[in-house]
Design a protein around this motif. Structure first.
Motif, PDB file in Angstrom:
ATOM      1  N   TYR A 193      24.559  28.450 -17.199  1.00  0.00           N
ATOM      2  CA  TYR A 193      25.649  27.483 -17.123  1.00  0.00           C
ATOM      3  C   TYR A 193      26.930  28.161 -16.640  1.00  0.00           C
ATOM      4  CZ  TYR A 193      27.184  29.342 -21.695  1.00  0.00           C
ATOM      5  OH  TYR A 193      27.591  30.155 -22.714  1.00  0.00           O
ATOM      6  N   THR A 194      27.896  27.325 -16.272  1.00  0.00           N
ATOM      7  CA  THR A 194      29.206  27.802 -15.821  1.00  0.00           C
ATOM      8  C   THR A 194      30.287  26.919 -16.429  1.00  0.00           C
ATOM      9  OG1 THR A 194      28.316  28.592 -13.703  1.00  0.00           O
ATOM     10  CG2 THR A 194      30.694  28.221 -13.824  1.00  0.00           C
ATOM     11  N   ILE A 195      31.365  27.547 -16.895  1.00  0.00           N
ATOM     12  CA  ILE A 195      32.531  26.834 -17.416  1.00  0.00           C
ATOM     13  C   ILE A 195      33.724  27.189 -16.536  1.00  0.00           C
ATOM     14  CG2 ILE A 195      34.048  26.451 -19.380  1.00  0.00           C
ATOM     15  CD1 ILE A 195      31.803  27.533 -21.164  1.00  0.00           C
ATOM     16  N   TRP A 217      49.870  28.904 -13.190  1.00  0.00           N
ATOM     17  CA  TRP A 217      48.504  28.386 -13.260  1.00  0.00           C
ATOM     18  C   TRP A 217      47.496  29.455 -12.829  1.00  0.00           C
ATOM     19  CZ3 TRP A 217      46.987  24.296 -15.785  1.00  0.00           C
ATOM     20  CH2 TRP A 217      47.877  23.233 -15.999  1.00  0.00           C
ATOM     21  N   HIS A 218      46.422  29.574 -13.619  1.00  0.00           N
ATOM     22  CA  HIS A 218      45.328  30.484 -13.287  1.00  0.00           C
ATOM     23  C   HIS A 218      43.995  29.780 -13.505  1.00  0.00           C
ATOM     24  CE1 HIS A 218      47.714  34.138 -12.691  1.00  0.00           C
ATOM     25  NE2 HIS A 218      48.453  33.732 -13.711  1.00  0.00           N
ATOM     26  N   HIS A 219      43.030  30.115 -12.654  1.00  0.00           N
ATOM     27  CA  HIS A 219      41.711  29.508 -12.701  1.00  0.00           C
ATOM     28  C   HIS A 219      40.742  30.475 -13.374  1.00  0.00           C
ATOM     29  CE1 HIS A 219      37.910  28.028 -10.474  1.00  0.00           C
ATOM     30  NE2 HIS A 219      38.187  27.170 -11.435  1.00  0.00           N
ATOM     31  N   LEU A 220      40.143  30.058 -14.490  1.00  0.00           N
ATOM     32  CA  LEU A 220      39.203  30.887 -15.242  1.00  0.00           C
ATOM     33  C   LEU A 220      37.802  30.312 -15.101  1.00  0.00           C
ATOM     34  CD1 LEU A 220      41.127  31.286 -18.638  1.00  0.00           C
ATOM     35  CD2 LEU A 220      41.600  32.377 -16.432  1.00  0.00           C
ATOM     36  N   LEU A 243      49.231  24.808 -21.213  1.00  0.00           N
ATOM     37  CA  LEU A 243      48.605  23.710 -20.483  1.00  0.00           C
ATOM     38  C   LEU A 243      47.160  24.051 -20.136  1.00  0.00           C
ATOM     39  CD1 LEU A 243      51.463  22.830 -17.943  1.00  0.00           C
ATOM     40  CD2 LEU A 243      51.083  21.877 -20.221  1.00  0.00           C
ATOM     41  N   ILE A 244      46.303  23.037 -20.168  1.00  0.00           N
ATOM     42  CA  ILE A 244      44.906  23.148 -19.728  1.00  0.00           C
ATOM     43  C   ILE A 244      44.630  21.996 -18.775  1.00  0.00           C
ATOM     44  CG2 ILE A 244      42.475  23.163 -20.409  1.00  0.00           C
ATOM     45  CD1 ILE A 244      43.319  24.176 -23.148  1.00  0.00           C
ATOM     46  N   ASP A 245      43.928  22.288 -17.679  1.00  0.00           N
ATOM     47  CA  ASP A 245      43.627  21.241 -16.705  1.00  0.00           C
ATOM     48  C   ASP A 245      42.230  21.456 -16.118  1.00  0.00           C
ATOM     49  OD1 ASP A 245      43.917  19.026 -15.104  1.00  0.00           O
ATOM     50  OD2 ASP A 245      45.356  19.920 -13.714  1.00  0.00           O
ATOM     51  N   ASP A 246      41.642  20.359 -15.652  1.00  0.00           N
ATOM     52  CA  ASP A 246      40.451  20.378 -14.802  1.00  0.00           C
ATOM     53  C   ASP A 246      39.320  21.232 -15.378  1.00  0.00           C
ATOM     54  OD1 ASP A 246      38.961  19.750 -12.520  1.00  0.00           O
ATOM     55  OD2 ASP A 246      39.640  21.548 -11.464  1.00  0.00           O
ATOM     56  N   VAL A 247      38.856  20.894 -16.572  1.00  0.00           N
ATOM     57  CA  VAL A 247      37.731  21.606 -17.179  1.00  0.00           C
ATOM     58  C   VAL A 247      36.430  21.034 -16.622  1.00  0.00           C
ATOM     59  CG1 VAL A 247      36.523  22.164 -19.315  1.00  0.00           C
ATOM     60  CG2 VAL A 247      39.034  22.092 -19.277  1.00  0.00           C
ATOM     61  N   GLN A 248      35.559  21.919 -16.144  1.00  0.00           N
ATOM     62  CA  GLN A 248      34.273  21.498 -15.587  1.00  0.00           C
ATOM     63  C   GLN A 248      33.146  22.359 -16.166  1.00  0.00           C
ATOM     64  OE1 GLN A 248      34.105  20.925 -11.301  1.00  0.00           O
ATOM     65  NE2 GLN A 248      36.341  20.801 -11.157  1.00  0.00           N
ATOM     66  N   PHE A 249      31.989  21.729 -16.421  1.00  0.00           N
ATOM     67  CA  PHE A 249      30.778  22.417 -16.848  1.00  0.00           C
ATOM     68  C   PHE A 249      29.688  22.168 -15.811  1.00  0.00           C
ATOM     69  CE2 PHE A 249      32.843  22.617 -20.854  1.00  0.00           C
ATOM     70  CZ  PHE A 249      32.137  23.472 -21.689  1.00  0.00           C
ATOM     71  N   TYR A 250      28.926  23.220 -15.496  1.00  0.00           N
ATOM     72  CA  TYR A 250      27.783  23.105 -14.591  1.00  0.00           C
ATOM     73  C   TYR A 250      26.554  23.702 -15.267  1.00  0.00           C
ATOM     74  CZ  TYR A 250      30.976  21.826 -10.853  1.00  0.00           C
ATOM     75  OH  TYR A 250      31.918  21.172 -10.093  1.00  0.00           O
ATOM     76  N   GLY A 251      25.403  23.105 -15.002  1.00  0.00           N
ATOM     77  CA  GLY A 251      24.154  23.586 -15.577  1.00  0.00           C
ATOM     78  C   GLY A 251      23.471  24.605 -14.702  1.00  0.00           C
ATOM     79  N   ALA A 252      24.237  25.536 -14.149  1.00  0.00           N
ATOM     80  CA  ALA A 252      23.709  26.591 -13.279  1.00  0.00           C
ATOM     81  C   ALA A 252      24.767  27.685 -13.161  1.00  0.00           C
ATOM     82  CB  ALA A 252      23.368  26.038 -11.894  1.00  0.00           C
TER      83      ALA A 252
END
Length: 265
Positions: free
Chosen positions: A93-95, A164-167, A222-231
């Motif tokens: 998975y990916t967060i 803003w930083h992308h993790l 601040l937190i924005d644009d949280v996405q989960f992927y099954g790969a």
């Protein structure tokens, strides 16, 4: 593409070409936080895992793309998504999440967690240090992998600067990796964390107390644009998300079809 065959004009159309460089990674959930009002954070992914803002310390704000969630840990701010996405152990998975904070030092900043305090299980994507220094480094991002920072990847890039930083935390193929702002930071062997105990909710900005009841707010910013992927996303996938905040990965259709359209010339 066109080709003249006798009295017919043959038009060849290729369908289902995959997006160049991107994998067919299944989107599990996506919270863009664009509501701007109310107490519900809507999941725009396929499963609609809507969450609830805490009564205090959580509000809407301008984000990296559209809106965002603003949290104040001292006032009890967090977002509770409920008992969802809590069975990812053993699966890739990916967060992905965007953060903006200025809280630095020995203060744990839990961004995305499915974790019960004192139990070595679940997952966490965070900033600064946690567990008495067992994870992370002051001002850096980290991705949970076991009860020691030696095997939990953390960033060389400082992310606590009120920008803003992308993790991105990636688990798959026997490794656990961390990316910040589209750049690979570190990777370690996957230590095989089990799922968090039953009843552990997915939280943005906090984690479940060891008593199994109380939710502990642990993020200010601040937190924005949280996405989960099954790969496990590729470097190209992560670059797309970094360059296109607010958007999920483009859908790649398997295979290529050839469609022939015949018309009189």
């Amino acid at each position: 593409m066109q080709k003249q065959l006798g009295g017919l004009l043959v038009i060849l159309i290729l369908l289902g070409l995959p997006a160049m460089g991107y994998t067919s990674s299944p989107l599990l959930a996506h919270w863009p936080f664009d509501e701007g009002s109310g107490t519900i954070a809507h999941d725009r992914g396929p499963s609609h895992y809507d969450g609830t803002l805490s009564a205090g310390g959580a509000s809407w704000a301008a984000g990296i793309a559209g809106g965002a969630i603003s949290l104040d840990a001292a006032a009890g701010g967090l977002v509770n998504m409920g008992l969802v996405l809590n069975n990812l152990a053993g699966s890739p998975y990916t967060i992905s999440a965007w953060v903006k904070t200025s809280i630095v030092g020995e203060t744990n900043q839990s961004v995305v967690t499915n974790h019960k305090s004192t139990v070595i299980a679940g997952y966490m994507l965070g900033v600064n240090t946690s567990g008495g220094g067992a994870y992370g480094q002051p001002g850096k991002a980290w991705f949970y992998n076991w009860y020691t920072g030696v095997v939990s990847p953390y960033s060389s890039i400082t992310v606590v600067d009120d920008r803003w930083h992308h993790l991105v935390g990636v688990r798959g193929g026997g490794t656990v990796s961390l990316y910040v702002d589209g750049v690979f930071q570190a990777s370690y062997a996957d230590q095989g964390l089990p799922d968090a105990p039953a009843g552990t909710p997915l939280l943005f900005g906090g984690l479940l107390h060891s008593n199994g009841v109380d939710l502990v707010p642990l993020y200010t910013g601040l937190i924005d644009d949280v996405q989960f992927y099954g790969a496990p996303l590729t470097g190209d996938d992560i670059q797309f998300l970094y360059n296109n905040p607010g958007r999920p990965l483009p859908v790649s259709l398997p295979g290529t079809e050839l469609l022939l359209l015949l018309s009189d010339s």
